[in-house]
Write a protein that holds these residues in place. Sequence first.
Motif, PDB file in Angstrom:
ATOM      1  N   ASP A 120       0.858  -1.193   0.000  1.00 59.59           N
ATOM      2  CA  ASP A 120       0.000   0.000   0.000  1.00 59.59           C
ATOM      3  C   ASP A 120       0.890   1.237   0.000  1.00 59.59           C
ATOM      4  O   ASP A 120       2.028   1.185   0.468  1.00 59.59           O
ATOM      5  CB  ASP A 120      -0.904   0.020   1.241  1.00 59.59           C
ATOM      6  N   ASN A 121       0.346   2.324  -0.492  1.00 60.13           N
ATOM      7  CA  ASN A 121       1.145   3.550  -0.500  1.00 60.13           C
ATOM      8  C   ASN A 121       0.958   4.297   0.818  1.00 60.13           C
ATOM      9  O   ASN A 121       0.607   5.466   0.834  1.00 60.13           O
ATOM     10  CB  ASN A 121       0.815   4.433  -1.717  1.00 60.13           C
TER      11      ASN A 121
ATOM     12  N   GLY B  41      -5.283  -3.976  -0.733  1.00 60.57           N
ATOM     13  CA  GLY B  41      -6.444  -3.475  -0.010  1.00 60.57           C
ATOM     14  C   GLY B  41      -7.642  -3.065  -0.846  1.00 60.57           C
ATOM     15  O   GLY B  41      -7.678  -3.218  -2.071  1.00 60.57           O
TER      16      GLY B  41
ATOM     17  N   ILE C 166       4.556   0.888  -4.448  1.00 63.80           N
ATOM     18  CA  ILE C 166       5.050   0.928  -5.826  1.00 63.80           C
ATOM     19  C   ILE C 166       5.183   2.410  -6.163  1.00 63.80           C
ATOM     20  O   ILE C 166       4.161   3.115  -6.213  1.00 63.80           O
ATOM     21  CB  ILE C 166       4.069   0.217  -6.773  1.00 63.80           C
TER      22      ILE C 166
ATOM     23  N   THR D 244      -2.419   5.984  -7.790  1.00 63.95           N
ATOM     24  CA  THR D 244      -2.551   4.574  -7.418  1.00 63.95           C
ATOM     25  C   THR D 244      -2.841   3.756  -8.677  1.00 63.95           C
ATOM     26  O   THR D 244      -3.325   4.275  -9.680  1.00 63.95           O
ATOM     27  CB  THR D 244      -3.714   4.325  -6.424  1.00 63.95           C
TER      28      THR D 244
ATOM     29  N   MET E 244       5.051   5.944  -7.586  1.00 69.25           N
ATOM     30  CA  MET E 244       4.160   6.491  -8.618  1.00 69.25           C
ATOM     31  C   MET E 244       4.635   7.891  -8.996  1.00 69.25           C
ATOM     32  O   MET E 244       4.267   8.871  -8.346  1.00 69.25           O
ATOM     33  CB  MET E 244       2.723   6.582  -8.088  1.00 69.25           C
TER      34      MET E 244
ATOM     35  N   ALA F 174      -1.631  -3.669  -9.101  1.00 68.17           N
ATOM     36  CA  ALA F 174      -0.664  -3.489  -8.010  1.00 68.17           C
ATOM     37  C   ALA F 174      -0.207  -4.838  -7.471  1.00 68.17           C
ATOM     38  O   ALA F 174       0.984  -5.041  -7.177  1.00 68.17           O
ATOM     39  CB  ALA F 174      -1.290  -2.651  -6.898  1.00 68.17           C
TER      40      ALA F 174
ATOM     41  N   GLU G  67     -10.462  -0.920  -2.794  1.00 68.69           N
ATOM     42  CA  GLU G  67     -10.305  -0.018  -3.931  1.00 68.69           C
ATOM     43  C   GLU G  67     -10.299   1.455  -3.521  1.00 68.69           C
ATOM     44  O   GLU G  67      -9.653   2.267  -4.182  1.00 68.69           O
ATOM     45  CB  GLU G  67     -11.430  -0.250  -4.943  1.00 68.69           C
ATOM     46  N   ARG G  68     -11.026   1.807  -2.468  1.00 70.07           N
ATOM     47  CA  ARG G  68     -11.079   3.216  -2.078  1.00 70.07           C
ATOM     48  C   ARG G  68     -10.326   3.489  -0.791  1.00 70.07           C
ATOM     49  O   ARG G  68      -9.713   4.524  -0.618  1.00 70.07           O
ATOM     50  CB  ARG G  68     -12.541   3.649  -1.891  1.00 70.07           C
TER      51      ARG G  68
HETATM   52  C1  LIG Z   1      -6.778   1.917  -5.539  1.00 67.37           C
HETATM   53  S1  LIG Z   1      -5.796   1.457  -4.227  1.00 67.37           S
HETATM   54  C2  LIG Z   1      -6.481   2.255  -2.809  1.00 67.37           C
HETATM   55  C3  LIG Z   1      -6.349   3.696  -2.869  1.00 67.37           C
HETATM   56  C4  LIG Z   1      -5.923   4.360  -1.575  1.00 67.37           C
HETATM   57  N1  LIG Z   1      -6.857   4.316  -0.549  1.00 67.37           N
HETATM   58  C5  LIG Z   1      -5.557   5.790  -1.868  1.00 67.37           C
HETATM   59  O1  LIG Z   1      -6.399   6.536  -2.300  1.00 67.37           O
HETATM   60  O2  LIG Z   1      -4.398   6.111  -1.680  1.00 67.37           O
HETATM   61  C6  LIG Z   1      -6.290  -0.205  -3.867  1.00 67.37           C
HETATM   62  C7  LIG Z   1      -5.156  -1.059  -3.415  1.00 67.37           C
HETATM   63  O3  LIG Z   1      -4.250  -1.246  -4.497  1.00 67.37           O
HETATM   64  C8  LIG Z   1      -2.924  -1.360  -4.022  1.00 67.37           C
HETATM   65  N2  LIG Z   1      -2.141  -0.264  -4.623  1.00 67.37           N
HETATM   66  C9  LIG Z   1      -2.535   0.567  -5.620  1.00 67.37           C
HETATM   67  N3  LIG Z   1      -1.548   1.413  -5.941  1.00 67.37           N
HETATM   68  C10 LIG Z   1      -0.490   1.104  -5.149  1.00 67.37           C
HETATM   69  C11 LIG Z   1       0.841   1.619  -5.019  1.00 67.37           C
HETATM   70  N4  LIG Z   1       1.284   2.621  -5.764  1.00 67.37           N
HETATM   71  N5  LIG Z   1       1.662   1.052  -4.110  1.00 67.37           N
HETATM   72  C12 LIG Z   1       1.221   0.028  -3.349  1.00 67.37           C
HETATM   73  N6  LIG Z   1      -0.015  -0.491  -3.415  1.00 67.37           N
HETATM   74  C13 LIG Z   1      -0.864   0.034  -4.305  1.00 67.37           C
HETATM   75  C14 LIG Z   1      -2.995  -1.257  -2.509  1.00 67.37           C
HETATM   76  O4  LIG Z   1      -3.034  -2.545  -1.962  1.00 67.37           O
HETATM   77  C15 LIG Z   1      -4.301  -0.518  -2.291  1.00 67.37           C
HETATM   78  O5  LIG Z   1      -4.824  -0.807  -1.015  1.00 67.37           O
END
Ligand SMILES: C[S@@+](CC[C@H](N)C(=O)[O-])C[C@H]1O[C@@H](n2cnc3c(N)ncnc32)[C@H](O)[C@@H]1O
Length: 335
Positions: free
Chosen positions: A67-68, A90, A110, A119, A112, A125, A92-93
């Motif tokens: 997760d970020n 995790g 990861i 994300t 970005m 991811a 999506e939101r």
């Molecule tokens: C769309 S993301 C959740 C968005 C997050 N709540 C936000 O707005 O920052 C859904 C999941 O994808 C994974 N994910 C998406 N982008 C990621 C990244 N850059 N680094 C790590 N995990 C990522 C993580 O597990 C995250 O919980």
Amino acid sequence: MVSPRARLVGDGVENPANALALAEAARMFAVPCVFRDSRGLAGHVPDLSTVDTEALLGGADPVVAVDNAPGAESVYRAGTVHGGASIVVGNERRGIRPDVLRAAAKTVHIPMPGRGVNTLNVATAAAVALYYLLDADGRRRPRAPRPESHRPALLLAAPRDHVEAGSTLRSAAAFGWQSVTLDDREKVWFGTPRPVRNEARAAARSHRNPLRVVPAGDAWSPPPGGRVVVCGPDVDGPPLHRTELTGPGTTLVIPDGDGWEPVPGAEFARVTTPGNVGRYRLLTGIVLAEAARQLGARTGGVPRPPRRGLSFGSGVDLTVPPDADLVQPWELTLY
Ligand SMILES: C[S@@+](CC[C@H](N)C(=O)[O-])C[C@H]1O[C@@H](n2cnc3c(N)ncnc32)[C@H](O)[C@@H]1O
């Protein structure tokens, strides 16, 4: 054969389509996929494999949160996991729930570099994280400084599905591309209705960094003197992470399936995983992550002014084809 080395865990994932894509990501890496189902997913996905909190967090096996979250380390530097690790992605939101983040042996993100989308789609991811946490040994050293002058152009070749194409464009924006060429011979993008949400329209106007999607036209050819690297699971070439994917004049081509005829002189980079490479968004996520990793991070906090003259990247940016499609960041996060 399923590897005992790790399992993929979806924590609170709510979209059934994402759950299926996550299961496909796990199959690509021959690991099991389970869900901590706090959002009623089992009512929409038949035969969902679930795990409860006690089994996820109470055992001896390490938990790696993807997760970020603040303080997370780069997945590119995290090393490989051992010992039956649970690799958790995790909702999506909302992302991963706090109890997992607290219990995790490590949290990885990861990186970005994109401005606007920060994300990836959750299944993308997961595929990227599994690629680096389970293997990808013998990686090339990242470049930096001045990574932007070496960013390759990108051609998405004949995606066969609208959502997979949209998800890939989201990844491209998140990994820092501002322009992408799309060979839309399967007619999944240009001229097709995209999901539109009225309430998001006002927000869209405030964004300054849309992704420019340029149609490839009938007979795409690389810029004169340019280098073309075709990336995919079925090509005959060295592994992706050992192939130079960056550099001025380089175009990365990612075909969806084998319907795209490579141009003469193309090089090839093979995406290898223990299982079959799944849907397009998972393949493209891995390729774009690896190209972004090789580009490296910009050193120092202050962006440098552009150099005199045109680099390949800036040359591409200055040419705005009239038929280019500007896709707003809010729209990409729907994929
Ligand atoms: C769309 S993301 C959740 C968005 C997050 N709540 C936000 O707005 O920052 C859904 C999941 O994808 C994974 N994910 C998406 N982008 C990621 C990244 N850059 N680094 C790590 N995990 C990522 C993580 O597990 C995250 O919980």
